[in-house]
Every structure is written in C-alpha cells, then in structure tokens.
Design a protein around this motif. Structure first.
Motif: not given
Length: 61
Positions: A38-61
């Motif tokens: 629920g918190e808002i973070y600024k990140g970089v999209v590292k990978n998009i996987v259409p088969a499972i409808k998700c994106a992996f985002v690096d937020i620096g943690q």
C-alpha cells in the motif's frame, strides 16, 4: 484540555492524546525499514512475465 504525550526510542514512536484526563487516541509505530503493501515506491522494472501477468520491480531494498 488536550494533552499530547510523545515518546521516541530507537525505532519505536508512541503518541498518546488525552482530553479531560480520558485517553482519546493512541498511535504506536515501529520503523523496521521494510516495505509495506500500500505504500508508494519509486522503482525500476527489471522483468515482465506475461504468462503470469506480473512485473518484477527493483525498489532498492
């Protein structure tokens, strides 16, 4: 009359609000440094996987 009490220790914050000697509100917050849903973070999209409808985002943690 309102009284506000604030206590801060390391990573713990406690706030109590009393009105006419009756506790009206109490806030306790523990800072862990971990991201919460629920918190808002600024990140970089590292990978998009259409088969499972998700994106992996690096937020620096």
């Amino acid at each position: 009359m309102k009284d506000i009490f604030i206590e801060r220790q390391n990573n713990l914050l406690r706030i109590a609000i009393k009105e006419n000697d009756i506790l009206k509100e109490c806030f306790i917050e523990e800072e862990t440094g971990e991201p919460y849903p629920g918190e808002i973070y600024k990140g970089v999209v590292k990978n998009i996987v259409p088969a499972i409808k998700c994106a992996f985002v690096d937020i620096g943690q």
